[in-house]
Write an enzyme that holds these catalytic residues in place. Structure first.
Site, short mmCIF file in Angstrom:
data_model
loop_
_atom_site.label_atom_id
_atom_site.label_comp_id
_atom_site.label_asym_id
_atom_site.label_seq_id
_atom_site.Cartn_x
_atom_site.Cartn_y
_atom_site.Cartn_z
N GLY A 49 43.18 35.09 50.21
CA GLY A 49 44.59 35.48 50.06
C GLY A 49 45.47 34.37 49.52
O GLY A 49 46.68 34.37 49.73
N TRP A 79 38.20 30.96 50.80
CA TRP A 79 37.71 32.31 50.48
C TRP A 79 36.25 32.38 50.07
O TRP A 79 35.70 33.47 49.95
CB TRP A 79 38.59 32.98 49.45
N ASP A 124 45.90 26.28 39.48
CA ASP A 124 45.06 27.19 40.27
C ASP A 124 43.59 26.77 40.23
O ASP A 124 42.70 27.60 40.12
CB ASP A 124 45.21 28.65 39.82
N ASP A 168 41.34 26.18 42.41
CA ASP A 168 40.81 26.31 43.77
C ASP A 168 39.60 25.40 43.96
O ASP A 168 38.68 25.43 43.13
CB ASP A 168 40.34 27.75 44.02
N ASN A 188 33.10 29.17 38.93
CA ASN A 188 33.88 29.94 39.89
C ASN A 188 33.02 30.27 41.10
O ASN A 188 32.34 29.39 41.61
CB ASN A 188 34.47 31.18 39.21
N ALA A 191 36.37 38.87 38.86
CA ALA A 191 37.71 38.47 38.38
C ALA A 191 37.87 38.57 36.86
O ALA A 191 38.97 38.76 36.37
CB ALA A 191 38.01 37.05 38.85
CA CA Z 1 43.61 30.74 43.59
#
Ligand code: CA
Ligand code: CA
Length: 579
Positions: free
Chosen positions: A191, A257, A317, A319, A411, A551
């Site tokens: 999230g 996540w 972004d 991550d 990813n 994604a």
């Molecule tokens: Ca992200």
């Protein structure tokens, strides 16, 4: 007398079956050394995705052919990112829309399925995927898109316990496989695009009762829980106010996540953390701990032992959720991570000390390198997306081109390590993005980005590339390029093979030393999941889940257009050597 003897024999048989069926901590810790079953995500909690099996080789792989295939069925397809688990004659595999199946591993016959009832308002950012289950005792446990944990009886599929992780209407969900470490069930949260608070939680796997909770956003209190479920303070994560300005830490993101790995040798669980929220980095001057980091947690105490931040004050972004895979180097336990930001990192697994860092993608705009002394990136300030308050109209900051794109040099797709070749096999992608910042305020349950973007190709050539990476020299030893971006994981075997899937639908195998592709099979839909292998009564079998999604089709901009011909699916394929 005879009846009594028979009953004794039956009791003995049941007892031995029962002993075999119950999955213990020792079995999970040793999973990598026992090829007859797959009891953990990563073929061992260390996440190496390496099998000691060597029956299948480049010489005989031409005879590798399907034994059975199973369709998840229904109208629900979409991305299938799960790793199957194999235990006691059963395969357990999760599917899109929070479904899980138990199959007869020999025949593919369905034994039971559980379809989680999902509410209308779920907010998964990146497709309705699931990455797999955990096994413990007689249970199979998985997480759902509405942020719940469900534990089912392995034999019957009956729900044994169910617990809520958090409120889906605030943007929480969870799609990673749970991790069993030191007798505990460890999960994170998804999230990061909704301003959630990233954390790792430990539960009793038999009951779902909480044991400890560790937020990974600096300033939040950690807790442990006594036998009656009473909450006891267990120390603040970091130092409040140190790396976050104002109140932004309260909705700081850093979502865990992708789950974690665990090494019994260190007693530490390693979780990667996602982007700080919102994306606009100018609002959050400071490092914004522990976002975009590897966080090592002592599973006994629930305390952070060390952290290493890959991207301080992230503005792209990037991550830092990628798996931290531990491996041995001489007497030392090291861990490696191929980060979304395009750099490959090697850290000491006990202390976090940075040992090596180098790019594993060819185009990188945001930093010129990682300083091995300070552990920090050397930023290129002009390639950070601009401050919107300094834009011409105060509404849009300067647009910059960035590579990698936020979909990452790598990813969710897990890499693999071979202790034989001492190489990591990294599913990498070469792409970029235009990105800019916009004003934003937090609103519960709404996207919390403060940014806009378009994913761009870097030319007409291939985007994906499976790369054999030497963690010592930083060299790419070989690569196999792929037109579409790679989105599935990797498997290595002692038979000197590397297996991986492609969005074009192929499961491929290459020589682990040279990268020569020696086998491929068309599965009928894109592969975005990691393959596995195990010993099925003396034969080496291989399995992979097929079903394009994730994604890329949702957020991939120009790349999504390039691959919009790919078809959805939902199948498990199982292979063995034909005689
Ligand atoms: Ca992200
Ligand atoms: Ca095993």
């Amino acid at each position: 007398m005879r009846a009594r003897l028979l009953s004794l024999l039956v009791t003995a048989a049941v007892a031995s079956l029962g002993a075999q069926a119950a999955v213990t901590d020792a079995m999970i810790d040793n999973d990598a050394k026992t090829p007859a079953d797959i009891l953990s995500n990563g073929l061992g909690p260390q996440g190496q995705r390496h099998s000691s099996l060597k029956q299948i080789t480049r010489e005989n792989i031409g005879r590798l052919a399907p034994v059975w295939a199973f369709s998840f069925g229904g109208e629900k397809q979409r991305g299938q990112e799960a790793q199957p688990m194999i235990h006691d004659g059963r395969m357990f595999v999760t599917a899109s829309y929070s479904r899980i199946y138990a199959l007869d591993v020999k025949t593919g016959k369905r034994l039971w399925k559980y379809e989680h009832r999902l509410p209308d308002g779920i907010m998964p950012c990146c497709d309705v995927i699931n990455r797999g289950a955990a096994l413990y005792d007689n249970l199979v446990i998985f997480c759902t898109l509405d942020a719940q944990l469900v534990a089912l009886d392995q034999k019957t599929g009956d729900v044994v316990w169910k617990e809520k992780i958090d409120d889906y209407s605030a943007g929480y969900s969870y799609t990673a496989a749970p991790l069993i470490a030191g007798g505990l069930l460890l999960t994170g949260v998804s999230g990061g695009e909704f301003g959630v608070v990233g954390r790792v939680e430990a539960r009793n796997p038999r009951t779902g009762e909480m044991v400890w909770s560790r937020p990974v956003v600096e300033g939040h209190m950690g807790y442990r829980y006594d036998k009656d479920g009473k909450q006891i303070e267990n120390g603040v994560s970091g130092t409040p106010g140190k790396s976050w300005p104002g109140d932004l830490w309260k909705t700081g993101g850093a979502a865990t996540w992708l789950g974690g790995t665990y090494d019994p040798k260190t007693g530490l669980a390693y979780f990667g953390t996602g982007n700080p929220s919102p994306w606009n980095s100018h609002l959050r001057k400071g490092d914004n701990l522990y976002s975009c980091s590897t966080v090592a947690i002592d599973v006994k105490t629930g305390k952070i032992v060390w952290h290493y931040q890959n991207t301080p004050n992230d503005g792209w972004d990037f991550d830092g959720v990628n798996e931290f895979v531990t491996f041995e180097d001489g007497g030392r336990v090291l861990g490696a991570k191929a980060d979304r930001n395009g750099f490959f990192y090697v850290n000491d697994a006990k202390t976090g000390q940075l040992v090596n860092a180098f790019p594993f993608v060819k185009k990188l705009t945001w930093a010129t390198g990682i300083d091995l002394k300070t552990g920090r990136p050397n930023y290129v300030p002009e390639n950070r997306p601009g401050d919107p308050t300094k834009g011409a109209d105060g509404k849009k900051g300067e647009v910059v081109f960035s590579a990698p794109s936020f979909l990452g040099g790598k990813n969710q797709m897990p890499m693999a390590y071979s202790p034989e070749t001492k190489l990591f096999y990294v599913p990498a992608n070469e792409w970029g993005m235009e990105i800019w910042n916009e004003p934003i305020t937090y609103k519960k349950g709404a996207a919390y980005l403060g940014a806009g973007f378009t994913i761009k190709t870097l030319g007409d050539g291939p985007i994906g590339s499976l790369r054999a990476v030497d963690p010592k020299s930083g060299k790419i030893v070989w690569e196999v390029s792929n037109d579409a971006p790679l989105w599935g994981g990797v498997l290595t075997t002692a038979g000197n093979l590397v297996f991986w899937g492609t969005p074009e639908g192929y499961l491929k195998a290459a020589d682990a030393k040279t990268g020569e592709v020696v086998w491929q099979f068309q599965t009928g839909s894109g592969v975005v999941a990691p393959p596995v292998t195990w010993d099925q009564n003396g034969e080496q079998w291989v399995a992979v889940v097929s079903g394009w999604g994730g994604a890329v089709p949702l957020w991939g901009g120009d790349v999504a257009k390039k691959v919009n011909y790919l078809e959805q699916g939902g199948m498990v394929w199982v292979f063995r050597l034909m005689k």
